[in-house]
Motif scaffolding. Structure first.
Motif, PDB file in Angstrom:
ATOM      1  N   PRO A  11       0.812  -1.236   0.000  1.00  0.00           N
ATOM      2  CA  PRO A  11       0.000   0.000   0.000  1.00  0.00           C
ATOM      3  C   PRO A  11       0.843   1.283   0.000  1.00  0.00           C
ATOM      4  CG  PRO A  11      -0.966  -1.613   1.469  1.00  0.00           C
ATOM      5  CD  PRO A  11       0.375  -2.168   1.038  1.00  0.00           C
ATOM      6  N   GLN A  12       1.958   1.282   0.738  1.00  0.00           N
ATOM      7  CA  GLN A  12       2.810   2.472   0.777  1.00  0.00           C
ATOM      8  C   GLN A  12       3.616   2.648  -0.506  1.00  0.00           C
ATOM      9  OE1 GLN A  12       2.803   0.097   3.225  1.00  0.00           O
ATOM     10  NE2 GLN A  12       1.807   1.175   4.888  1.00  0.00           N
ATOM     11  N   LEU A  14       2.400   1.869  -3.557  1.00  0.00           N
ATOM     12  CA  LEU A  14       1.504   2.090  -4.691  1.00  0.00           C
ATOM     13  C   LEU A  14       1.706   3.497  -5.254  1.00  0.00           C
ATOM     14  CD1 LEU A  14      -0.931   0.638  -6.173  1.00  0.00           C
ATOM     15  CD2 LEU A  14      -2.375   2.130  -4.796  1.00  0.00           C
ATOM     16  N   PRO A  16      -0.194   6.173  -6.925  1.00  0.00           N
ATOM     17  CA  PRO A  16      -1.618   6.462  -7.163  1.00  0.00           C
ATOM     18  C   PRO A  16      -1.948   6.858  -8.604  1.00  0.00           C
ATOM     19  CG  PRO A  16      -0.886   7.500  -5.140  1.00  0.00           C
ATOM     20  CD  PRO A  16       0.342   6.953  -5.825  1.00  0.00           C
ATOM     21  N   GLN A  23      -8.574  -1.532 -11.077  1.00  0.00           N
ATOM     22  CA  GLN A  23      -9.358  -2.211 -10.060  1.00  0.00           C
ATOM     23  C   GLN A  23      -9.132  -3.698 -10.256  1.00  0.00           C
ATOM     24  OE1 GLN A  23     -13.331  -1.046  -9.232  1.00  0.00           O
ATOM     25  NE2 GLN A  23     -12.978   1.093  -9.743  1.00  0.00           N
ATOM     26  N   ILE A  38      -6.592  -3.684  -5.278  1.00  0.00           N
ATOM     27  CA  ILE A  38      -6.323  -2.322  -5.745  1.00  0.00           C
ATOM     28  C   ILE A  38      -7.634  -1.752  -6.267  1.00  0.00           C
ATOM     29  CG2 ILE A  38      -5.037  -0.897  -7.381  1.00  0.00           C
ATOM     30  CD1 ILE A  38      -2.888  -3.108  -7.359  1.00  0.00           C
ATOM     31  N   ASP A  40      -9.715   2.319  -6.597  1.00  0.00           N
ATOM     32  CA  ASP A  40      -9.801   3.765  -6.352  1.00  0.00           C
ATOM     33  C   ASP A  40      -8.464   4.369  -5.938  1.00  0.00           C
ATOM     34  OD1 ASP A  40     -12.563   3.650  -6.929  1.00  0.00           O
ATOM     35  OD2 ASP A  40     -13.037   3.162  -4.839  1.00  0.00           O
ATOM     36  N   GLY A  41      -7.380   3.923  -6.564  1.00  0.00           N
ATOM     37  CA  GLY A  41      -6.064   4.486  -6.286  1.00  0.00           C
ATOM     38  C   GLY A  41      -5.478   4.091  -4.943  1.00  0.00           C
ATOM     39  N   ALA A  42      -6.027   3.049  -4.329  1.00  0.00           N
ATOM     40  CA  ALA A  42      -5.522   2.586  -3.034  1.00  0.00           C
ATOM     41  C   ALA A  42      -5.320   1.076  -3.079  1.00  0.00           C
ATOM     42  CB  ALA A  42      -6.497   2.939  -1.929  1.00  0.00           C
ATOM     43  N   CYS A  43      -4.518   0.583  -2.146  1.00  0.00           N
ATOM     44  CA  CYS A  43      -4.190  -0.836  -2.095  1.00  0.00           C
ATOM     45  C   CYS A  43      -4.358  -1.335  -0.665  1.00  0.00           C
ATOM     46  CB  CYS A  43      -2.747  -1.038  -2.562  1.00  0.00           C
ATOM     47  SG  CYS A  43      -2.142  -2.734  -2.445  1.00  0.00           S
ATOM     48  N   SER A  44      -4.919  -2.525  -0.535  1.00  0.00           N
ATOM     49  CA  SER A  44      -4.981  -3.180   0.775  1.00  0.00           C
ATOM     50  C   SER A  44      -4.454  -4.603   0.598  1.00  0.00           C
ATOM     51  CB  SER A  44      -6.410  -3.195   1.321  1.00  0.00           C
ATOM     52  OG  SER A  44      -7.255  -3.953   0.476  1.00  0.00           O
TER      53      SER A  44
END
Length: 105
Positions: A11-12, A14, A16, A23, A38, A40-44
């Motif tokens: 996540p850090q 990524l 954006p 997606q 992944i 909306d421009g975020a990662c978990s």
């Protein structure tokens, strides 16, 4: 560092702007299966197996870490059998652009 701790850095790392329109669910089959979502421009990152991943990457732990750090060439790894990919091959190829390798220690 074990592979799950390494993947929790995604996540850090990524980028954006590169992931803005992406997606997908990336399944990493290593000694400890883990997947990254992944959206909306975020990662978990979640330990375990995703129910319907877009891409499944199967590798040895150290090889996956080296691949994501840019120390192992993805095409070479694929051709030599170190890397197996199922699903969206184009998405798998984008991994090195949507994650900043310099942020993956």
């Amino acid at each position: 560092m074990d592979v799950v701790d390494f993947l929790k850095q995604l996540p850090q790392a990524l980028v954006p702007e590169e992931a803005a329109d992406t997606q997908c669910v990336l399944q990493f089959n290593t000694s400890k299966p883990t997947y990254a979502t992944i959206k909306d421009g975020a990662c978990s990152v979640t330990e375990g197996s995703a129910s319907d991943p877009d891409v499944t990457i199967t590798m040895e732990d150290k090889d996956l870490i080296e691949l994501l750090q840019g120390k192992l060439n993805g095409m070479t790894a694929f051709m030599t059998g170190q890397l197996q990919v199922e699903g969206d091959l184009m998405m798998a190829q984008q991994l090195q652009t949507i994650f900043d390798q310099s942020k993956l220690a």
